[in-house]
Design a protein around this motif. Structure first.
Motif, PDB file in Angstrom:
ATOM      1  N   SER A  12       0.794  -1.129  -0.081  1.00  0.00           N
ATOM      2  CA  SER A  12       0.016   0.003   0.049  1.00  0.00           C
ATOM      3  C   SER A  12       0.896   1.088  -0.142  1.00  0.00           C
ATOM      4  CB  SER A  12      -0.902   0.021   1.265  1.00  0.00           C
ATOM      5  OG  SER A  12      -0.229   0.274   2.603  1.00  0.00           O
ATOM      6  N   VAL A  13       2.071   1.120   0.197  1.00  0.00           N
ATOM      7  CA  VAL A  13       2.970   2.345   0.456  1.00  0.00           C
ATOM      8  C   VAL A  13       4.074   2.173  -0.653  1.00  0.00           C
ATOM      9  CG1 VAL A  13       2.794   2.786   2.864  1.00  0.00           C
ATOM     10  CG2 VAL A  13       4.437   1.019   1.948  1.00  0.00           C
ATOM     11  N   LYS A  14       3.788   1.598  -1.841  1.00  0.00           N
ATOM     12  CA  LYS A  14       4.494   1.694  -2.807  1.00  0.00           C
ATOM     13  C   LYS A  14       3.767   2.129  -4.075  1.00  0.00           C
ATOM     14  CE  LYS A  14       6.833  -2.929  -1.960  1.00  0.00           C
ATOM     15  NZ  LYS A  14       6.872  -4.539  -2.569  1.00  0.00           N
ATOM     16  N   SER A  15       4.744   2.608  -5.363  1.00  0.00           N
ATOM     17  CA  SER A  15       4.273   3.025  -6.407  1.00  0.00           C
ATOM     18  C   SER A  15       3.635   1.809  -7.236  1.00  0.00           C
ATOM     19  CB  SER A  15       5.274   3.498  -7.225  1.00  0.00           C
ATOM     20  OG  SER A  15       6.372   2.652  -7.394  1.00  0.00           O
ATOM     21  N   LYS A  16       2.738   1.823  -8.172  1.00  0.00           N
ATOM     22  CA  LYS A  16       2.382   0.887  -8.999  1.00  0.00           C
ATOM     23  C   LYS A  16       3.494   0.239  -9.727  1.00  0.00           C
ATOM     24  CE  LYS A  16      -1.205   0.531 -12.707  1.00  0.00           C
ATOM     25  NZ  LYS A  16      -2.138   0.853 -13.588  1.00  0.00           N
ATOM     26  N   ASP A  17       4.519   0.623 -10.080  1.00  0.00           N
ATOM     27  CA  ASP A  17       5.631  -0.109 -10.532  1.00  0.00           C
ATOM     28  C   ASP A  17       6.220  -1.084  -9.310  1.00  0.00           C
ATOM     29  OD1 ASP A  17       5.046   0.944 -13.265  1.00  0.00           O
ATOM     30  OD2 ASP A  17       6.687   2.387 -12.854  1.00  0.00           O
ATOM     31  N   GLY A  18       6.316  -0.423  -8.485  1.00  0.00           N
ATOM     32  CA  GLY A  18       6.935  -1.238  -7.235  1.00  0.00           C
ATOM     33  C   GLY A  18       5.996  -2.383  -6.923  1.00  0.00           C
TER      34      GLY A  18
ATOM     35  N   LEU B 240       6.912  -8.579  -3.175  1.00  0.00           N
ATOM     36  CA  LEU B 240       7.082  -9.428  -1.863  1.00  0.00           C
ATOM     37  C   LEU B 240       8.266  -8.534  -1.078  1.00  0.00           C
ATOM     38  CD1 LEU B 240       7.206 -13.225  -2.777  1.00  0.00           C
ATOM     39  CD2 LEU B 240       5.450 -11.951  -1.840  1.00  0.00           C
ATOM     40  N   SER B 241       8.853  -7.778  -1.678  1.00  0.00           N
ATOM     41  CA  SER B 241      10.060  -6.938  -1.105  1.00  0.00           C
ATOM     42  C   SER B 241       9.394  -5.590  -0.324  1.00  0.00           C
ATOM     43  CB  SER B 241      10.938  -6.389  -2.216  1.00  0.00           C
ATOM     44  OG  SER B 241      10.364  -5.613  -3.049  1.00  0.00           O
ATOM     45  N   LEU B 242      10.231  -5.107   0.398  1.00  0.00           N
ATOM     46  CA  LEU B 242       9.883  -3.970   1.411  1.00  0.00           C
ATOM     47  C   LEU B 242       9.841  -2.775   0.496  1.00  0.00           C
ATOM     48  CD1 LEU B 242      11.687  -4.694   4.418  1.00  0.00           C
ATOM     49  CD2 LEU B 242       9.252  -4.939   4.157  1.00  0.00           C
ATOM     50  N   PRO B 243       9.229  -1.601   0.709  1.00  0.00           N
ATOM     51  CA  PRO B 243       9.561  -0.528  -0.368  1.00  0.00           C
ATOM     52  C   PRO B 243      10.816   0.168  -0.035  1.00  0.00           C
ATOM     53  CG  PRO B 243       8.209  -0.082   1.823  1.00  0.00           C
ATOM     54  CD  PRO B 243       8.384  -1.488   1.703  1.00  0.00           C
ATOM     55  N   THR B 244      11.139   0.764  -1.061  1.00  0.00           N
ATOM     56  CA  THR B 244      12.634   1.567  -1.120  1.00  0.00           C
ATOM     57  C   THR B 244      12.364   2.756  -1.491  1.00  0.00           C
ATOM     58  OG1 THR B 244      13.054   1.080  -3.651  1.00  0.00           O
ATOM     59  CG2 THR B 244      13.863  -0.757  -2.151  1.00  0.00           C
TER      60      THR B 244
END
Length: 279
Positions: free
Chosen positions: A36-42, A48-52
């Motif tokens: 939910s705290v990622k961009s659409k591409d992310g 499965l990865s944490l947001p960068t």
């Protein structure tokens, strides 16, 4: 010594299994919150990865809170859930007290009738419920949802609370009656405090289906003013295009009340479950 080693191994295996199940149960929730705290591409490139620093984005929350009536939907869900929960707990506890404490003609038949409410899913009567709601002119009202959820939750509440009330020693009730204490005071000042674990158990088991329900809000209250959270999320899901940022953000916000209630009621919930298991 050998017995202690075997016991320790058994305890360790039990904790390992329970820990694995906990991770399995929490994984979908964590996955929703993380994405939910990622961009659409992310979201699509590495779900499965944490947001960068590159994929971090709050665009979903901005859309949900600023460009949609999500707060209104959230308020509708909160109102329906809390009012239904209070009515279920109060009426269920009073009915359980009456059925377990007072023996009258037809009490067993009434208990069997309540048991049918657990065995027969309420959704089988959706058509009849809709017809009744239309006749009462309660379509697109929160009152219709509250009445349905109260009817849905009462049988289970009466069954669980009735079993716990029967475990309260008769000496406590008889002593209070000998001192001239009325039945209402006995119920509210003696019985209810003693069955708090059961009340917390019923509250958690009742709240989750009500908060997550999509069926009855879609049928009985689909209007803009009466939509709940689960129904409001559907506006971000289209036939050809789905705004996944907004969907995941709204789901993250929607799951918070359930988690908060579980945190505050977890101790009483565990006590209620273990007490029922020992019985």
């Amino acid at each position: 010594m050998k017995h202690k080693v075997t016991r320790a191994a058994g305890t360790g295996f039990t904790h390992l299994v329970l820990g694995g199940y906990t991770l399995l149960a929490l994984f979908p929730i964590l996955l929703v919150i993380i994405n939910s705290v990622k961009s659409k591409d992310g979201i699509f490139d590495s779900p499965l990865s944490l947001p960068t620093a590159e994929t971090w984005s709050l665009v979903g929350f901005e859309k949900v809170l600023a460009k949609s009536p999500f707060i209104h939907f959230f308020g509708n869900s909160l109102t329906v859930t809390l009012v239904s929960l209070v009515l279920i707990l109060v009426l269920g506890a009073m009915a359980a007290w009456a059925l377990s404490e007072y023996k009258f003609r037809g009490s067993k038949l009434l208990a069997i009738y309540m048991a049918f409410g657990i065995m027969v899913p309420i959704r089988l009567g959706t058509v009849s419920i809709l017809e009744l709601v239309v006749k009462l002119e309660l379509t697109n009202t929160l009152t219709a949802l509250i009445l349905v959820y109260v009817a849905q939750g009462l049988p289970l509440a009466i069954m669980i609370l009735g079993e716990f009330i029967q475990q309260v020693p008769k000496e406590l009730k008889e002593a209070a009656r000998c001192d001239g204490v009325g039945e209402f005071k006995i119920f509210f000042q003696i019985i209810l405090p003693l069955i708090r674990p059961a009340v917390a158990t019923v509250a958690v088991f009742t709240m989750v289906p009500i908060w997550n329900d999509l069926w009855f809000p879609l049928i009985l209250a689909p209007g803009e003013e009466t939509q709940t959270v689960t129904l409001g999320v559907q506006q971000f899901i289209g036939q050809y295009v789905t705004d996944w940022n907004a969907v995941l953000a709204s789901l993250s916000l929607a799951v918070l009340p359930v988690l908060v209630m579980y945190v505050f009621a977890s101790r009483q919930l565990i006590r209620g479950i273990t007490a029922g298991a020992v019985k």
